[in-house]
Scaffold this motif. Structure first.
Motif, PDB file in Angstrom:
ATOM      1  N   PHE A 258       0.859  -1.194   0.000  1.00  0.00           N
ATOM      2  CA  PHE A 258       0.000   0.000   0.000  1.00  0.00           C
ATOM      3  C   PHE A 258       0.888   1.234   0.000  1.00  0.00           C
ATOM      4  O   PHE A 258       1.767   1.368   0.850  1.00  0.00           O
ATOM      5  CB  PHE A 258      -0.876  -0.025   1.267  1.00  0.00           C
TER       6      PHE A 258
ATOM      7  N   VAL B 166       1.331   5.627  -1.704  1.00  0.00           N
ATOM      8  CA  VAL B 166       1.024   6.743  -2.599  1.00  0.00           C
ATOM      9  C   VAL B 166       2.325   7.524  -2.784  1.00  0.00           C
ATOM     10  O   VAL B 166       3.058   7.759  -1.802  1.00  0.00           O
ATOM     11  CB  VAL B 166      -0.078   7.650  -1.983  1.00  0.00           C
TER      12      VAL B 166
ATOM     13  N   ARG C 119      -1.771  13.264   0.742  1.00  0.00           N
ATOM     14  CA  ARG C 119      -2.724  14.148   1.414  1.00  0.00           C
ATOM     15  C   ARG C 119      -3.766  14.705   0.472  1.00  0.00           C
ATOM     16  O   ARG C 119      -4.255  15.822   0.646  1.00  0.00           O
ATOM     17  CB  ARG C 119      -2.019  15.292   2.153  1.00  0.00           C
TER      18      ARG C 119
ATOM     19  N   GLY D 213      -4.920   7.596  -0.737  1.00  0.00           N
ATOM     20  CA  GLY D 213      -4.733   6.429   0.136  1.00  0.00           C
ATOM     21  C   GLY D 213      -6.055   5.986   0.754  1.00  0.00           C
ATOM     22  O   GLY D 213      -6.375   4.795   0.770  1.00  0.00           O
ATOM     23  N   GLN D 214      -6.820   6.954   1.212  1.00  0.00           N
ATOM     24  CA  GLN D 214      -8.102   6.640   1.838  1.00  0.00           C
ATOM     25  C   GLN D 214      -9.052   5.990   0.822  1.00  0.00           C
ATOM     26  O   GLN D 214      -9.765   5.047   1.145  1.00  0.00           O
ATOM     27  CB  GLN D 214      -8.716   7.920   2.405  1.00  0.00           C
TER      28      GLN D 214
ATOM     29  N   SER E  83       6.119   4.084   9.990  1.00  0.00           N
ATOM     30  CA  SER E  83       5.176   4.612   9.006  1.00  0.00           C
ATOM     31  C   SER E  83       4.074   5.439   9.664  1.00  0.00           C
ATOM     32  O   SER E  83       2.914   5.055   9.746  1.00  0.00           O
ATOM     33  CB  SER E  83       4.557   3.465   8.211  1.00  0.00           C
TER      34      SER E  83
ATOM     35  N   GLU F 123       2.448   8.200   8.908  1.00  0.00           N
ATOM     36  CA  GLU F 123       1.263   8.641   8.150  1.00  0.00           C
ATOM     37  C   GLU F 123       0.264   7.498   7.962  1.00  0.00           C
ATOM     38  O   GLU F 123      -0.949   7.703   7.947  1.00  0.00           O
ATOM     39  CB  GLU F 123       1.660   9.264   6.797  1.00  0.00           C
TER      40      GLU F 123
HETATM   41  C1  LIG Z   1       0.169   6.007   4.123  1.00  0.00           C
HETATM   42  C2  LIG Z   1      -0.077   6.633   2.745  1.00  0.00           C
HETATM   43  C3  LIG Z   1      -0.432   5.531   1.756  1.00  0.00           C
HETATM   44  C4  LIG Z   1      -1.259   7.615   2.857  1.00  0.00           C
HETATM   45  O1  LIG Z   1      -1.603   8.069   1.554  1.00  0.00           O
HETATM   46  P1  LIG Z   1      -2.321   9.478   1.292  1.00  0.00           P
HETATM   47  O2  LIG Z   1      -2.930   9.432  -0.061  1.00  0.00           O
HETATM   48  O3  LIG Z   1      -1.391  10.578   1.574  1.00  0.00           O
HETATM   49  O4  LIG Z   1      -3.463   9.459   2.406  1.00  0.00           O
HETATM   50  P2  LIG Z   1      -4.802  10.329   2.417  1.00  0.00           P
HETATM   51  O5  LIG Z   1      -4.579  11.634   1.740  1.00  0.00           O
HETATM   52  O6  LIG Z   1      -5.923   9.490   1.898  1.00  0.00           O
HETATM   53  O7  LIG Z   1      -4.977  10.579   3.973  1.00  0.00           O
HETATM   54  C5  LIG Z   1      -6.085  10.064   4.704  1.00  0.00           C
HETATM   55  C6  LIG Z   1      -5.925  10.443   6.151  1.00  0.00           C
HETATM   56  O8  LIG Z   1      -4.775   9.818   6.728  1.00  0.00           O
HETATM   57  C7  LIG Z   1      -4.178  10.711   7.678  1.00  0.00           C
HETATM   58  N1  LIG Z   1      -2.842  11.099   7.198  1.00  0.00           N
HETATM   59  C8  LIG Z   1      -2.277  10.765   6.014  1.00  0.00           C
HETATM   60  N2  LIG Z   1      -1.011  11.270   5.937  1.00  0.00           N
HETATM   61  C9  LIG Z   1      -0.789  11.923   7.093  1.00  0.00           C
HETATM   62  C10 LIG Z   1       0.333  12.657   7.610  1.00  0.00           C
HETATM   63  N3  LIG Z   1       1.472  12.800   6.904  1.00  0.00           N
HETATM   64  N4  LIG Z   1       0.216  13.209   8.837  1.00  0.00           N
HETATM   65  C11 LIG Z   1      -0.929  13.088   9.555  1.00  0.00           C
HETATM   66  N5  LIG Z   1      -2.025  12.408   9.111  1.00  0.00           N
HETATM   67  C12 LIG Z   1      -1.953  11.830   7.908  1.00  0.00           C
HETATM   68  C13 LIG Z   1      -5.077  11.923   7.765  1.00  0.00           C
HETATM   69  O9  LIG Z   1      -6.046  11.657   8.771  1.00  0.00           O
HETATM   70  C14 LIG Z   1      -5.731  11.914   6.394  1.00  0.00           C
HETATM   71  O10 LIG Z   1      -6.968  12.563   6.354  1.00  0.00           O
HETATM   72  P3  LIG Z   1      -7.038  14.184   6.153  1.00  0.00           P
HETATM   73  O11 LIG Z   1      -6.143  14.519   4.993  1.00  0.00           O
HETATM   74  O12 LIG Z   1      -8.496  14.421   5.896  1.00  0.00           O
HETATM   75  O13 LIG Z   1      -6.537  14.754   7.440  1.00  0.00           O
HETATM   76  C15 LIG Z   1       1.161   7.416   2.244  1.00  0.00           C
HETATM   77  O14 LIG Z   1       1.532   8.365   3.213  1.00  0.00           O
HETATM   78  C16 LIG Z   1       2.387   6.519   1.949  1.00  0.00           C
HETATM   79  O15 LIG Z   1       2.493   5.964   0.862  1.00  0.00           O
HETATM   80  N6  LIG Z   1       3.322   6.381   2.924  1.00  0.00           N
HETATM   81  C17 LIG Z   1       4.545   5.588   2.703  1.00  0.00           C
HETATM   82  C18 LIG Z   1       4.287   4.116   2.517  1.00  0.00           C
HETATM   83  C19 LIG Z   1       3.507   3.507   3.649  1.00  0.00           C
HETATM   84  O16 LIG Z   1       3.633   3.875   4.799  1.00  0.00           O
HETATM   85  N7  LIG Z   1       2.661   2.514   3.297  1.00  0.00           N
HETATM   86  C20 LIG Z   1       1.803   1.816   4.224  1.00  0.00           C
HETATM   87  C21 LIG Z   1       2.438   0.790   5.056  1.00  0.00           C
HETATM   88  S1  LIG Z   1       3.437  -0.392   4.248  1.00  0.00           S
END
Ligand SMILES: CC(C)(COP(=O)(O)OP(=O)(O)OC[C@H]1O[C@@H](n2cnc3c(N)ncnc32)[C@H](O)[C@@H]1OP(=O)(O)O)[C@@H](O)C(=O)NCCC(=O)NCCS
Length: 156
Positions: free
Chosen positions: A87, A89, A95, A99-100, A126, A128
């Motif tokens: 998983f 992005v 943001r 991801g959601q 991780s 976020e």
């Molecule tokens: C985890 C990940 C997939 C999230 O993807 P994303 O598209 O940025 O997530 P979203 O925009 O859908 O965020 C949904 C919610 O998660 C939370 N969130 C996401 N990133 C955040 C951050 N950096 N800090 C705080 N909250 C966070 C928030 O509640 C957010 O909702 P909001 O924007 O309305 O406040 C992305 O940060 C990523 O790829 N990280 C590195 C790889 C990883 O950790 N993968 C998962 C485990 S293997």
């Protein structure tokens, strides 16, 4: 930016793009790996006009089979779960809700298949991902594996 979400099949251009995106987050190894205990492997991709910007691999499996545990049988059928194996992005697209949305689509696929729960694991670094999982109502289970936590959410 217009993002589209699609189920991705192996041996397609979209699959190749998805593997490249996963590789940027050091997760390519989780996309193609064979997982013998799972019944089904599904790949979801988020695409902008140019490229794959997000991905999620979902395994559908009988709960406990990976640990050689007896199945939990309810109404003559073993309970199954969705397990998120990969998983991510790309940083420039975070943001924006991608991801959601990927998680919501995975939950939909699990529900269509009658899964009892959805589960995943990630390293403690991780931050976020933890924030996202808490927002989506997952419970947390500490694990010995790689200094990590499991996330579990019932779907009934
Ligand atoms: C985890 C990940 C997939 C999230 O993807 P994303 O598209 O940025 O997530 P979203 O925009 O859908 O965020 C949904 C919610 O998660 C939370 N969130 C996401 N990133 C955040 C951050 N950096 N800090 C705080 N909250 C966070 C928030 O509640 C957010 O909702 P909001 O924007 O309305 O406040 C992305 O940060 C990523 O790829 N990280 C590195 C790889 C990883 O950790 N993968 C998962 C485990 S293997």
């Amino acid at each position: 930016m217009n993002i589209t979400f699609a189920e991705v099949q192996p041996h397609t251009r979209a699959y190749h793009d998805l593997v490249q995106a996963a590789d940027q987050l050091d997760q390519a190894k989780y996309i193609a790996a064979l997982v013998p205990h799972s019944d089904e492997s599904l790949l979801l991709g988020a695409f902008d006009d140019e490229q794959c910007v997000g991905f999620l691999r979902l395994l559908i499996q009988v709960i406990g089979r990976e640990y050689a545990r007896s199945p939990i049988v309810v109404a003559s059928a073993p309970l199954r779960e969705g397990y998120v194996e990969a998983f991510g992005v790309l940083p420039a697209h975070r943001r924006c809700g991608i991801g959601q949305r990927l998680q919501a689509l995975a939950i939909e696929l699990c529900r269509e298949r009658g899964c009892y729960q959805i589960r995943s694991r990630s390293p403690i670094t991780s931050v976020e991902n933890y924030a996202l999982k808490l927002k989506l109502g997952y419970a947390l289970q500490p694990s010995h594996e790689n200094d990590s936590y499991y996330f579990i959410k019932t779907l009934s």
